[in-house]
Design an enzyme around this catalytic site. Structure first.
Site, PDB file in Angstrom:
ATOM      1  CD  GLU A 140      31.032  42.180  38.964  1.00 51.62           C
ATOM      2  OE1 GLU A 140      32.265  42.149  38.799  1.00 51.62           O
ATOM      3  OE2 GLU A 140      30.468  41.745  39.983  1.00 51.62           O
ATOM      4  CG  ASP A 170      31.204  34.405  34.901  1.00 52.96           C
ATOM      5  OD1 ASP A 170      32.024  35.309  35.173  1.00 52.96           O
ATOM      6  OD2 ASP A 170      31.517  33.399  34.252  1.00 52.96           O
ATOM      7  CG  ASP A 189      39.813  38.443  26.959  1.00 56.73           C
ATOM      8  OD1 ASP A 189      40.729  39.177  26.534  1.00 56.73           O
ATOM      9  OD2 ASP A 189      39.758  37.223  26.747  1.00 56.73           O
TER      10      ASP A 189
END
Length: 219
Positions: A47, A72, A121
């Site tokens: 992910e 991330d 985003d």
């Protein structure tokens, strides 16, 4: 920097399910996720921009026969998911602290079986197109690291990003769309994701936004 933040950074430095710069594992992980991190040959699901890891950890709970990696750049976010996974004894979860632009440095060709792009985003300005996670630049990166039969899942609340992505896919000869809907929770596939939502997904749903979803692969 606050004391709590420093403590979280110290913890993820110790957490064996976090791969990040400065650790020996970071330099050796490319091409070796299944052998070194998970020590099995189960399919690997990644992910992107996983945030606190709600979706990554949630999937790992219901699909123990797959390995899950959340990516991330924010250490404070990764701390949350990695800590929960350790507390629950989930051996099929790991987190990579890295920029998505550099994803090819951490995954080898054909190493990922399934990829999730969850609520990225939208980058609505034209000059930011190259930064969209569904832009041609990023698609080429995904194509290299996915297995030949791998599937990519894209979810967004943003209509503009969804329309941009769908139009892009329709005009590419190397992409096949398996599933496509403007309202995932009113579609025939609404139960496929086991009811697992990201923090942003819950927030958007509470505001009355519909969730757009495309599942695709590379020919």
């Amino acid at each position: 920097m606050g004391r709590n933040k420093l403590e979280r950074f110290r913890q993820i430095e110790e957490n064996t399910n976090v791969i990040q710069p400065g650790k020996e594992s970071f330099e050796k992980i490319k091409g070796n996720w299944k052998a070194d991190q998970f020590q099995n040959e189960a399919p690997m699901v990644v992910e992107l921009a996983c945030g606190r890891g709600e979706f990554t950890v949630g999937q790992a709970r219901v699909e123990p026969n797959k390995n899950f990696v959340g990516v991330d750049i924010k250490g404070g976010r990764i701390w949350k998911g990695s800590t929960i996974a350790i507390a629950e004894g989930l051996q099929n979860v790991a987190f990579l602290r890295a920029q998505i632009e550099l994803i090819e440095e951490s995954f080898d060709e054909g190493e990922i079986d399934e990829l999730w792009i969850t609520f990225p985003d939208p980058r609505p300005k034209d000059r930011e197109e190259r930064k969209r996670l569904t832009s041609p630049k990023f698609l080429e990166r995904y194509k290299k690291i996915m297995t030949p039969k791998g599937h990519v899942h894209f979810k967004t609340d943003n209509t503009g990003l969804y329309e941009y992505t769908f139009e892009l896919f329709e005009n590419r000869d190397d992409i096949v769309i398996f599933k496509n809907t403007r309202d995932f929770y009113q579609s025939e596939w609404k139960d496929d994701h086991h009811g697992i939502m990201t923090r942003y997904e819950k927030m958007f749903m509470e505001k009355g936004e519909t969730i757009k979803y495309i599942e695709f692969g590379f020919k």
